[in-house]
Design a protein around this motif. Sequence first.
Motif, mmCIF file in Angstrom:
data_model
loop_
_atom_site.group_PDB
_atom_site.id
_atom_site.type_symbol
_atom_site.label_atom_id
_atom_site.label_comp_id
_atom_site.label_asym_id
_atom_site.label_seq_id
_atom_site.Cartn_x
_atom_site.Cartn_y
_atom_site.Cartn_z
ATOM 1 N N ASP A 93 64.856 23.577 16.602
ATOM 2 C CA ASP A 93 63.554 24.139 16.295
ATOM 3 C C ASP A 93 63.523 24.372 14.793
ATOM 4 O O ASP A 93 64.335 25.121 14.253
ATOM 5 N N ARG A 94 62.570 23.735 14.111
ATOM 6 C CA ARG A 94 62.601 23.759 12.648
ATOM 7 C C ARG A 94 62.448 25.162 12.073
ATOM 8 O O ARG A 94 62.993 25.453 11.001
ATOM 9 N N ALA A 95 61.725 26.031 12.737
ATOM 10 C CA ALA A 95 61.567 27.386 12.205
ATOM 11 C C ALA A 95 62.923 28.074 12.090
ATOM 12 O O ALA A 95 63.257 28.670 11.051
ATOM 13 N N ALA A 96 63.741 27.995 13.131
ATOM 14 C CA ALA A 96 65.065 28.620 13.125
ATOM 15 C C ALA A 96 66.057 27.821 12.299
ATOM 16 O O ALA A 96 66.880 28.389 11.562
ATOM 17 N N PHE A 97 66.001 26.499 12.418
ATOM 18 C CA PHE A 97 66.958 25.628 11.729
ATOM 19 C C PHE A 97 66.832 25.749 10.211
ATOM 20 O O PHE A 97 67.825 25.959 9.503
ATOM 21 N N ASP A 98 65.606 25.634 9.696
ATOM 22 C CA ASP A 98 65.414 25.698 8.245
ATOM 23 C C ASP A 98 65.821 27.051 7.689
ATOM 24 O O ASP A 98 66.431 27.141 6.616
ATOM 25 N N GLU A 99 65.492 28.125 8.418
ATOM 26 C CA GLU A 99 65.860 29.453 7.940
ATOM 27 C C GLU A 99 67.375 29.628 7.917
ATOM 28 O O GLU A 99 67.926 30.230 6.986
ATOM 29 N N TRP A 100 68.059 29.088 8.918
ATOM 30 C CA TRP A 100 69.521 29.174 8.928
ATOM 31 C C TRP A 100 70.100 28.457 7.722
ATOM 32 O O TRP A 100 71.056 28.958 7.082
ATOM 33 N N LEU A 101 69.541 27.293 7.366
ATOM 34 C CA LEU A 101 70.036 26.556 6.199
ATOM 35 C C LEU A 101 69.820 27.357 4.912
ATOM 36 O O LEU A 101 70.694 27.403 4.038
ATOM 37 N N ARG A 102 68.665 28.009 4.811
ATOM 38 C CA ARG A 102 68.406 28.836 3.619
ATOM 39 C C ARG A 102 69.354 30.029 3.558
ATOM 40 O O ARG A 102 69.855 30.389 2.489
ATOM 41 N N GLU A 103 69.576 30.649 4.714
ATOM 42 C CA GLU A 103 70.501 31.786 4.752
ATOM 43 C C GLU A 103 71.919 31.358 4.394
ATOM 44 O O GLU A 103 72.657 32.107 3.745
ATOM 45 N N ARG A 104 72.313 30.153 4.820
ATOM 46 C CA ARG A 104 73.652 29.668 4.473
ATOM 47 C C ARG A 104 73.777 29.507 2.959
ATOM 48 O O ARG A 104 74.799 29.893 2.368
ATOM 49 N N ALA A 105 72.745 28.926 2.325
ATOM 50 C CA ALA A 105 72.788 28.770 0.870
ATOM 51 C C ALA A 105 72.882 30.129 0.176
ATOM 52 O O ALA A 105 73.654 30.312 -0.774
ATOM 53 N N GLU A 106 72.118 31.089 0.686
ATOM 54 C CA GLU A 106 72.149 32.433 0.107
ATOM 55 C C GLU A 106 73.518 33.075 0.280
ATOM 56 O O GLU A 106 74.017 33.751 -0.633
ATOM 57 N N SER A 107 74.138 32.848 1.431
ATOM 58 C CA SER A 107 75.458 33.442 1.678
ATOM 59 C C SER A 107 76.520 32.912 0.729
ATOM 60 O O SER A 107 77.544 33.567 0.504
ATOM 61 N N HIS A 108 76.273 31.731 0.159
ATOM 62 C CA HIS A 108 77.232 31.135 -0.773
ATOM 63 C C HIS A 108 76.852 31.378 -2.228
ATOM 64 O O HIS A 108 77.481 30.828 -3.132
ATOM 65 N N GLY A 109 75.821 32.197 -2.438
ATOM 66 C CA GLY A 109 75.522 32.607 -3.803
ATOM 67 C C GLY A 109 74.181 32.206 -4.357
ATOM 68 O O GLY A 109 73.812 32.627 -5.470
ATOM 69 N N ALA A 110 73.414 31.385 -3.649
ATOM 70 C CA ALA A 110 72.086 31.025 -4.148
ATOM 71 C C ALA A 110 71.154 32.228 -4.047
ATOM 72 O O ALA A 110 71.222 32.997 -3.084
ATOM 73 N N GLU A 111 70.300 32.411 -5.026
ATOM 74 C CA GLU A 111 69.301 33.472 -4.980
ATOM 75 C C GLU A 111 68.021 32.922 -4.365
ATOM 76 O O GLU A 111 67.545 31.855 -4.765
ATOM 77 N N ARG A 112 67.478 33.626 -3.390
ATOM 78 C CA ARG A 112 66.249 33.194 -2.723
ATOM 79 C C ARG A 112 65.054 33.986 -3.212
ATOM 80 O O ARG A 112 65.125 35.207 -3.359
ATOM 81 N N ARG A 113 63.947 33.273 -3.426
ATOM 82 C CA ARG A 113 62.685 33.932 -3.721
ATOM 83 C C ARG A 113 61.573 33.205 -2.975
ATOM 84 O O ARG A 113 61.624 31.987 -2.778
ATOM 85 N N THR A 114 60.570 33.970 -2.586
ATOM 86 C CA THR A 114 59.409 33.399 -1.919
ATOM 87 C C THR A 114 58.285 33.240 -2.927
ATOM 88 O O THR A 114 57.930 34.189 -3.632
ATOM 89 N N GLY A 115 57.767 32.023 -3.008
ATOM 90 C CA GLY A 115 56.691 31.778 -3.949
ATOM 91 C C GLY A 115 56.219 30.342 -3.871
ATOM 92 O O GLY A 115 56.908 29.471 -3.338
ATOM 93 N N HIS A 116 55.040 30.099 -4.406
ATOM 94 C CA HIS A 116 54.433 28.770 -4.387
ATOM 95 C C HIS A 116 54.497 28.171 -5.791
ATOM 96 O O HIS A 116 53.944 28.735 -6.739
ATOM 97 N N PHE A 117 55.179 27.036 -5.933
ATOM 98 C CA PHE A 117 55.275 26.375 -7.233
ATOM 99 C C PHE A 117 53.885 26.003 -7.739
ATOM 100 O O PHE A 117 53.069 25.449 -7.005
ATOM 101 N N GLU A 118 53.617 26.303 -9.030
ATOM 102 C CA GLU A 118 52.342 25.934 -9.630
ATOM 103 C C GLU A 118 52.486 24.893 -10.720
ATOM 104 O O GLU A 118 51.741 23.915 -10.757
ATOM 105 N N SER A 119 53.444 25.081 -11.623
ATOM 106 C CA SER A 119 53.560 24.121 -12.721
ATOM 107 C C SER A 119 54.913 24.243 -13.393
ATOM 108 O O SER A 119 55.656 25.200 -13.178
ATOM 109 N N MET A 120 55.200 23.240 -14.210
ATOM 110 C CA MET A 120 56.405 23.255 -15.031
ATOM 111 C C MET A 120 56.004 22.977 -16.472
ATOM 112 O O MET A 120 55.197 22.082 -16.748
ATOM 113 N N SER A 121 56.538 23.757 -17.378
ATOM 114 C CA SER A 121 56.298 23.548 -18.806
ATOM 115 C C SER A 121 57.645 23.616 -19.521
ATOM 116 O O SER A 121 58.696 23.659 -18.865
ATOM 117 N N ARG A 122 57.610 23.633 -20.833
ATOM 118 C CA ARG A 122 58.844 23.787 -21.609
ATOM 119 C C ARG A 122 58.629 24.828 -22.692
ATOM 120 O O ARG A 122 57.537 24.940 -23.259
#
Length: 399
Positions: A93-122
């Motif tokens: 089930d993608r709802a549970a599966f995707d969240e588990w993958l995100r939690e695994r990344a976070e458990s190994h040190g990735a920082e998670r944030r919720t947000g919608h990408f708008e643009s990239m500049s320099r």
Amino acid sequence: MTDIERFEVVVVGGGPSGATAADRLARSGRRVLLLDRAGRIKPCGGAIPPRAIRDYQIPDHLLVARIGSARMVAPSDRHVDIPIDNGYVGMVDRAAFDEWLRERAESHGAERRTGHFESMSRDADGVACIHYRRPDGTLESVRATAVIGADGARSQLARQQVRGAERMKFVFAYHEIIRAPKAAAVANGIDYDARRCDVIYRGALSPDFYSWIFPHGDTVSVGTGSAHKGFSMRGSVSSLRASTGLAACETLRREGAPIPMKPLKRWDNGRDVVLAGDAAGVVAPASGEGIYYAMLGGDLAAQAVEALLVTGDASSLKLARKRFMGEHGKVFWVLGILQRFWYGTEKRRESFVKICEDRDVQKLTFDAYMNKKLERKKPMAHVRIFFKDLAHLFGLARA
């Protein structure tokens, strides 16, 4: 802008591709931000082959079903049941599966944030700045040495940063997640098997792709796909449910999204951005399979970014596409031809299902699907299939 928080890598998109990329980089000690939208669930049959389970250590508790056979249904309703020898296809089930993958990344040190990408500049020193909007509407920015775009088939990052991304072609997919029919309903005549995936090739349900019934344990994904604008996919699914006895089952949610059917010719901007998953177009033609290829794409994008961070050489970003296409490009090419030809008319769909009766075809198809490699050990089987295909193509095969 030099006082803005800086990460070594920002991963835009937290599906299987982005979460896998973030996990790999976090495991290697990189400072990683995983940015994902809230409430996103991709419409997906949820099938993952044994190689994905093995390569990415997917635990058993995420498998809501184990599929032991596939039923291919022709326009005439004739069907072919293909057993999966010596194994099974896992369903998630993608709802549970995707969240588990995100939690695994976070458990190994990735920082998670919720947000919608708008643009990239320099900023003034040329470092990438990612601008995103929080759920409360606040606009925030971070800096990154490298950026991985895993934000889906309509990736805004890809369209802003990678030449040619705006020309990606799609199949649109729609499915309804319903309650699985109860045992009594099956006993009373509903032709449903919780260990069988049904793939329906019928022009009225999909003029150029296929429709499906995929068990998910307590639920079922009933869906269809098409690139034809104006085709009613919701009407198609309603008809499919009515014809299979699933109309009365409770509908839990409805989802739709574009699914890319051809890898982009370029996955990087030649500087600090590389694409992965649907953003790169890595969904298999003909089958629409994407989870394994998304995870592999995220893995390869992470490897390419790691090489960039170590060497400073931006050409390292090209390694992601080069390695992916070197391993799977031929399969994608063959599947693309299959979809364009065999899915084109009812007569061809009928012939395609007929071909699926052949054990050589079944064996080689599932060997390739389960292990993601073309079978090279049985050249005579390939020869036999070639001549059988010709017979069907020219109408010489028996119906």
